[in-house]
Design a protein around this motif. Structure first.
Motif, PDB file in Angstrom:
ATOM      1  N   ASP A  86      13.947  62.019  12.652  1.00 37.52           N
ATOM      2  CA  ASP A  86      14.445  63.401  12.656  1.00 37.52           C
ATOM      3  C   ASP A  86      14.804  63.861  11.240  1.00 37.52           C
ATOM      4  O   ASP A  86      14.458  64.975  10.844  1.00 37.52           O
ATOM      5  CB  ASP A  86      15.706  63.512  13.526  1.00 37.52           C
ATOM      6  CG  ASP A  86      15.412  63.778  15.004  1.00 37.52           C
ATOM      7  OD1 ASP A  86      14.244  63.980  15.359  1.00 37.52           O
ATOM      8  OD2 ASP A  86      16.378  63.785  15.791  1.00 37.52           O
ATOM      9  N   HIS A 138      21.059  68.311  18.103  1.00 36.76           N
ATOM     10  CA  HIS A 138      20.833  67.896  19.493  1.00 36.76           C
ATOM     11  C   HIS A 138      22.093  67.992  20.355  1.00 36.76           C
ATOM     12  O   HIS A 138      22.024  67.781  21.559  1.00 36.76           O
ATOM     13  CB  HIS A 138      20.343  66.446  19.546  1.00 36.76           C
ATOM     14  CG  HIS A 138      19.043  66.199  18.843  1.00 36.76           C
ATOM     15  ND1 HIS A 138      17.880  66.878  19.150  1.00 36.76           N
ATOM     16  CD2 HIS A 138      18.721  65.343  17.854  1.00 36.76           C
ATOM     17  CE1 HIS A 138      16.903  66.440  18.366  1.00 36.76           C
ATOM     18  NE2 HIS A 138      17.387  65.512  17.573  1.00 36.76           N
ATOM     19  N   ASP A 141      12.037  65.017   9.353  1.00 32.90           N
ATOM     20  CA  ASP A 141      11.562  66.310   9.837  1.00 32.90           C
ATOM     21  C   ASP A 141      12.584  67.427   9.588  1.00 32.90           C
ATOM     22  O   ASP A 141      12.425  68.542  10.089  1.00 32.90           O
ATOM     23  CB  ASP A 141      11.241  66.223  11.339  1.00 32.90           C
ATOM     24  CG  ASP A 141      10.069  65.295  11.618  1.00 32.90           C
ATOM     25  OD1 ASP A 141       9.179  65.184  10.744  1.00 32.90           O
ATOM     26  OD2 ASP A 141      10.030  64.671  12.696  1.00 32.90           O
ATOM     27  N   ILE A 169      15.773  67.469  10.568  1.00 33.24           N
ATOM     28  CA  ILE A 169      16.632  67.688  11.739  1.00 33.24           C
ATOM     29  C   ILE A 169      17.826  66.737  11.690  1.00 33.24           C
ATOM     30  O   ILE A 169      17.660  65.522  11.562  1.00 33.24           O
ATOM     31  CB  ILE A 169      15.822  67.444  13.038  1.00 33.24           C
ATOM     32  CG1 ILE A 169      14.687  68.468  13.144  1.00 33.24           C
ATOM     33  CG2 ILE A 169      16.731  67.500  14.269  1.00 33.24           C
ATOM     34  CD1 ILE A 169      13.648  68.116  14.203  1.00 33.24           C
ATOM     35  N   GLN A 208      14.841  57.186  15.921  1.00 27.28           N
ATOM     36  CA  GLN A 208      14.787  58.611  16.243  1.00 27.28           C
ATOM     37  C   GLN A 208      15.628  59.433  15.272  1.00 27.28           C
ATOM     38  O   GLN A 208      15.190  60.484  14.795  1.00 27.28           O
ATOM     39  CB  GLN A 208      15.273  58.828  17.689  1.00 27.28           C
ATOM     40  CG  GLN A 208      14.351  58.148  18.693  1.00 27.28           C
ATOM     41  CD  GLN A 208      14.925  58.140  20.098  1.00 27.28           C
ATOM     42  OE1 GLN A 208      14.780  59.120  20.824  1.00 27.28           O
ATOM     43  NE2 GLN A 208      15.572  57.057  20.488  1.00 27.28           N
ATOM     44  N   HIS A 209      16.817  58.939  14.967  1.00 27.89           N
ATOM     45  CA  HIS A 209      17.720  59.652  14.049  1.00 27.89           C
ATOM     46  C   HIS A 209      17.074  59.793  12.663  1.00 27.89           C
ATOM     47  O   HIS A 209      17.098  60.873  12.061  1.00 27.89           O
ATOM     48  CB  HIS A 209      19.040  58.877  13.973  1.00 27.89           C
ATOM     49  CG  HIS A 209      20.077  59.490  13.088  1.00 27.89           C
ATOM     50  ND1 HIS A 209      21.226  60.071  13.570  1.00 27.89           N
ATOM     51  CD2 HIS A 209      20.140  59.606  11.733  1.00 27.89           C
ATOM     52  CE1 HIS A 209      21.948  60.515  12.554  1.00 27.89           C
ATOM     53  NE2 HIS A 209      21.319  60.251  11.432  1.00 27.89           N
TER      54      HIS A 209
END
Ligand code: NI
Length: 163
Positions: free
Chosen positions: A133, A143, A136, A138, A129-130
């Motif tokens: 992100d 978060h 993308d 992010i 996920q990191h």
């Protein structure tokens, strides 16, 4: 193999989505080798291309026995929730508590362009996920609650000043 310089917050390349990887050739293989080398040198478990200044949707990871290259990654599904700390080589490796889904399914292409899906839980799922992100544009600090983000930013500014 070359250890590349790691780009830090607030570099613009970290804050905008990367371009898709479209060419799977020898240059990409060299880049991936450099990314692994850079990640190991920095003591990280994941590294995205943006973190060495390249606006590309590409990451490498080696986390809890799961070593892979992911081009054009997507998180297909998430379940559950995990607590735990998270940090980033581009934000001074400062850790902060961040809840994430416990289990995720990643779809991506390998260094040859072959599509694959991988499921992971725990820290490896957090890494999926990191790093997705990052692709993308992010950063994990986005978060965090404003209070936690402020604590991380203050520590990060101090680290940069003390260098
Ligand atoms: Ni990171």
């Amino acid at each position: 193999m070359t250890v590349r310089a790691i780009v830090e917050y607030p570099a613009a390349v970290l804050l905008s989505p990367g371009d898709p990887v479209v060419t799977f050739d020898a240059d990409l293989e060299t880049l991936v080798r450099d990314m692994f080398e850079t990640m190991y040198d920095a003591g990280g478990v994941g590294l995205a291309a943006q973190q060495i200044g390249l606006a590309l949707r590409l990451f490498v990871m080696d986390c809890e026995g799961l070593k892979l290259v992911a081009a054009n990654p997507e998180i297909l599904a998430t379940t559950g929730e995990q607590g735990g700390e998270e940090g980033c080589l581009s934000v001074g490796k400062i850790h902060a508590e961040l809840k994430r889904p416990e289990r995720v399914v990643l779809r991506a292409q390998d260094v040859k362009g072959r599509l694959f899906e991988r499921e992971a839980s725990g820290l490896a799922a957090r890494c999926f996920q990191h790093e997705t992100d990052h692709c993308d544009g992010i950063l994990f600090i986005r978060h965090l609650s404003p209070v936690r983000r402020d604590i991380v930013m203050r520590k990060f500014r101090k680290i940069k000043k003390d260098r």
